[in-house]
Design an enzyme around this catalytic site. Sequence first.
Site, PDB file in Angstrom:
ATOM      1  N   ARG A  63       0.825  -1.218   0.000  1.00 29.60           N
ATOM      2  CA  ARG A  63       0.000   0.000   0.000  1.00 29.60           C
ATOM      3  C   ARG A  63       0.850   1.256   0.000  1.00 29.60           C
ATOM      4  O   ARG A  63       0.398   2.330  -0.412  1.00 29.60           O
ATOM      5  CB  ARG A  63      -0.994  -0.033   1.157  1.00 29.60           C
ATOM      6  CG  ARG A  63      -2.119  -1.035   0.921  1.00 29.60           C
ATOM      7  CD  ARG A  63      -3.053  -1.100   2.102  1.00 29.60           C
ATOM      8  NE  ARG A  63      -2.393  -1.547   3.305  1.00 29.60           N
ATOM      9  CZ  ARG A  63      -2.368  -2.797   3.751  1.00 29.60           C
ATOM     10  NH1 ARG A  63      -3.020  -3.723   3.107  1.00 29.60           N
ATOM     11  NH2 ARG A  63      -1.717  -3.121   4.849  1.00 29.60           N
ATOM     12  N   GLU A 100       5.131  -9.430  14.507  1.00 31.28           N
ATOM     13  CA  GLU A 100       4.564  -9.948  15.753  1.00 31.28           C
ATOM     14  C   GLU A 100       4.764 -11.469  15.819  1.00 31.28           C
ATOM     15  O   GLU A 100       5.134 -12.019  16.847  1.00 31.28           O
ATOM     16  CB  GLU A 100       3.085  -9.596  15.798  1.00 31.28           C
ATOM     17  CG  GLU A 100       2.528  -9.608  17.193  1.00 31.28           C
ATOM     18  CD  GLU A 100       1.090  -9.137  17.197  1.00 31.28           C
ATOM     19  OE1 GLU A 100       0.633  -8.567  16.192  1.00 31.28           O
ATOM     20  OE2 GLU A 100       0.430  -9.378  18.225  1.00 31.28           O
TER      21      GLU A 100
HETATM   22  P1  AMP Z   1       4.285  -2.261  11.690  1.00 31.51           P
HETATM   23  O1  AMP Z   1       5.543  -2.785  11.067  1.00 31.51           O
HETATM   24  O2  AMP Z   1       3.832  -3.046  12.878  1.00 31.51           O
HETATM   25  O3  AMP Z   1       4.355  -0.764  11.974  1.00 31.51           O
HETATM   26  O4  AMP Z   1       3.124  -2.470  10.643  1.00 31.51           O
HETATM   27  C1  AMP Z   1       3.010  -1.613   9.552  1.00 31.51           C
HETATM   28  C2  AMP Z   1       2.777  -2.380   8.288  1.00 31.51           C
HETATM   29  O5  AMP Z   1       1.789  -3.379   8.444  1.00 31.51           O
HETATM   30  C3  AMP Z   1       2.261  -1.440   7.218  1.00 31.51           C
HETATM   31  O6  AMP Z   1       2.883  -1.786   5.982  1.00 31.51           O
HETATM   32  C4  AMP Z   1       0.761  -1.658   7.191  1.00 31.51           C
HETATM   33  O7  AMP Z   1       0.292  -1.741   5.853  1.00 31.51           O
HETATM   34  C5  AMP Z   1       0.540  -2.976   7.919  1.00 31.51           C
HETATM   35  N1  AMP Z   1      -0.376  -2.839   9.064  1.00 31.51           N
HETATM   36  C6  AMP Z   1      -0.067  -3.056  10.359  1.00 31.51           C
HETATM   37  N2  AMP Z   1      -1.129  -2.914  11.151  1.00 31.51           N
HETATM   38  C7  AMP Z   1      -2.152  -2.561  10.338  1.00 31.51           C
HETATM   39  C8  AMP Z   1      -3.536  -2.239  10.560  1.00 31.51           C
HETATM   40  N3  AMP Z   1      -4.084  -2.247  11.779  1.00 31.51           N
HETATM   41  N4  AMP Z   1      -4.282  -1.906   9.495  1.00 31.51           N
HETATM   42  C9  AMP Z   1      -3.740  -1.882   8.252  1.00 31.51           C
HETATM   43  N5  AMP Z   1      -2.472  -2.185   7.982  1.00 31.51           N
HETATM   44  C10 AMP Z   1      -1.670  -2.513   9.008  1.00 31.51           C
END
Ligand code: AMP
Length: 176
Positions: A63, A100
Amino acid sequence: MTTSSPDWAKLIRDVADFPRPGILFKDITPLLADGHDFTAAVEAMAQPWRGAGLQAVLGIESRGFILGAALAHVLGVGFVPLRKPGKLPGRLLTQDYELEYGSDRIEVHADAVPPGARVLLVDDVLATGGTLLAALSLARQLQAVVAGAAVLVELPGLGGRGRWPAAVPLVATLDY
Ligand code: AMP
């Protein structure tokens, strides 16, 4: 969502328990499908970076490609994809990062930008911050100068900003 949220924010749909139980997924597809509101969202993301002397936007698959390419277009700079493994044909720089559950990797062409290029990192959502930090590492491997990072949505409860280096500007257009 903050009370001063723009009109287009209502087109980001909450989907409970996707892709796994316990995750509240921020679905941006209704926003992307609305020409007026998508334009307004991209303009809002771009505004802090006008005049920042950028040479390229580095967008994170997948995205971050959609928002990043639109941002690169309105800012008049190049777009560089940071891709999942096995997608890019040239010589690569890679970065592994923890999720995670398990781990993942993003890759970039080693010659995507010249050393010293000023770049902006772009993704849709900042959650725990692992993905954006991996993008920062890749940019540093490219010897780019990271002007900052832009995300459409920050989920502050998940602590991403706390892991992000304070010296690098991180702008979220919306937080929840
Ligand atoms: P993080 O690495 O945990 O910050 O997760 C960010 C990545 O995971 C981004 O590329 C987002 O597209 C996706 N992502 C994580 N959590 C969500 C969420 N609640 N809704 C949509 N996309 C998410």
